[in-house]
Scaffold this active site. Structure first.
Site, PDB file in Angstrom:
ATOM      1  N   GLU A   1       6.597  -6.057   6.604  1.00 23.29           N
ATOM      2  CA  GLU A   1       6.258  -6.145   5.181  1.00 23.29           C
ATOM      3  C   GLU A   1       6.591  -7.516   4.611  1.00 23.29           C
ATOM      4  OE1 GLU A   1       6.505  -1.608   3.596  1.00 23.29           O
ATOM      5  OE2 GLU A   1       8.412  -2.496   4.201  1.00 23.29           O
TER       6      GLU A   1
ATOM      7  N   GLU B   1       8.449   3.574  10.151  1.00 22.51           N
ATOM      8  CA  GLU B   1       9.262   4.350   9.218  1.00 22.51           C
ATOM      9  C   GLU B   1       9.101   5.860   9.382  1.00 22.51           C
ATOM     10  OE1 GLU B   1       9.211   0.319   7.219  1.00 22.51           O
ATOM     11  OE2 GLU B   1       7.912   1.495   8.530  1.00 22.51           O
TER      12      GLU B   1
END
Length: 258
Positions: free
Chosen positions: A112, A132
């Site tokens: 990210e 995640e």
């Protein structure tokens, strides 16, 4: 800035380039509060310094960044910085161009951070992913926003739902990565790419980046009106006149940023 913040993120000026290095190699450059503050403050400095044209974010050691430091998070740290968000970048990156120089891995929040930059240079074999879901988490630092913009929708869904990574070569084929290098060469590759950008006009760079980012959700019938609000002052600037004059006189332009 605390000593911990200064050691967690290093900055180095190379002419018009600010190299920002996440410096926690023993923790796989995981993002804690100190890293978030260090990156955020570095981007503040980049945006406020007229002598700097572009930033490069990289990681010390064998990898770019493994994402949020979960031990620090459980201990109560929050790796956000002001309105820049997670890692000091994902919600409000710099106004000036940013390049991510990725070695080894950029996973979870590390990916990210990389995709919050405008350009990515990665070494061959580097692993990129958002795992995640394997930890009952969500890639909430912009991964689910930006990956569908950078990759075919089906590929973005596969990354998000399986949690499995892809290698840099595949990401390059899909257009997510700008340049591939041999292992160990990502920073040099990013510096070479930066050298193609730094001679350009600062107003043009900032305006082009802003339009590219903001226009993603503009209605088609409003595009040119909204673009004019950003580009109009640039066309009327002293630098625009200098660019045209320098071209006619066959010399390098001298930018003043206004």
């Amino acid at each position: 800035m605390s000593d911990q913040t200064q050691s967690a993120v290093l900055t180095e000026r190379r002419d018009k380039v600010l190299v920002i290095t996440i410096n926690r190699p023993e923790q796989r450059n995981a993002v804690n509060a100190a890293v978030a503050e260090g990156i955020g403050r570095a981007l503040d400095a980049l945006d406020s310094d007229d002598a700097l044209a572009i930033g490069i974010i990289t990681g010390a050691g064998k990898g770019f960044c493994a994402g949020m430091d979960l031990k620090a998070f459980v201990a109560g740290e929050r790796p956000w910085y002001a309105d820049r968000g997670f890692a000091g970048i994902t919600q409000r990156p710099a106004a000036k161009p940013l390049i991510a120089a990725v070695e080894g891995f950029a996973v979870a929040g590390g990916l990210e951070v990389a995709i919050a930059c405008d350009l990515i240079v990665a070494s061959k074999g580097a692993k990129l992913g958002i795992p995640e879901v394997k930890r009952s988490l969500v890639a909430a630092g912009g991964g689910l926003l930006r990956l569908p913009q950078l990759l075919p929708r089906a590929v973005a869904f596969e990354l998000a739902l399986t949690g499995d990574p892809i290698v840099a070569e595949r990401a390059y084929e899909l257009g997510m990565i700008n340049r591939l290098t041999e292992p160990g060469g990502a920073l040099d590759g990013a510096l070479e790419l930066a050298a193609r950008i730094t001679p350009n006009a600062p107003l043009g760079l900032a305006g082009s980046k802003r339009i590219l980012n903001e226009s993603l959700d503009w209605p088609v019938n409003e595009f040119f009106e909204r673009q004019q609000a950003i580009s109009g002052p640039i066309f009327d600037s002293e630098d625009a006149r200098e660019g045209a004059t320098a071209f006619a006189e066959r010399r390098d332009p001298v930018w003043r940023g206004h």
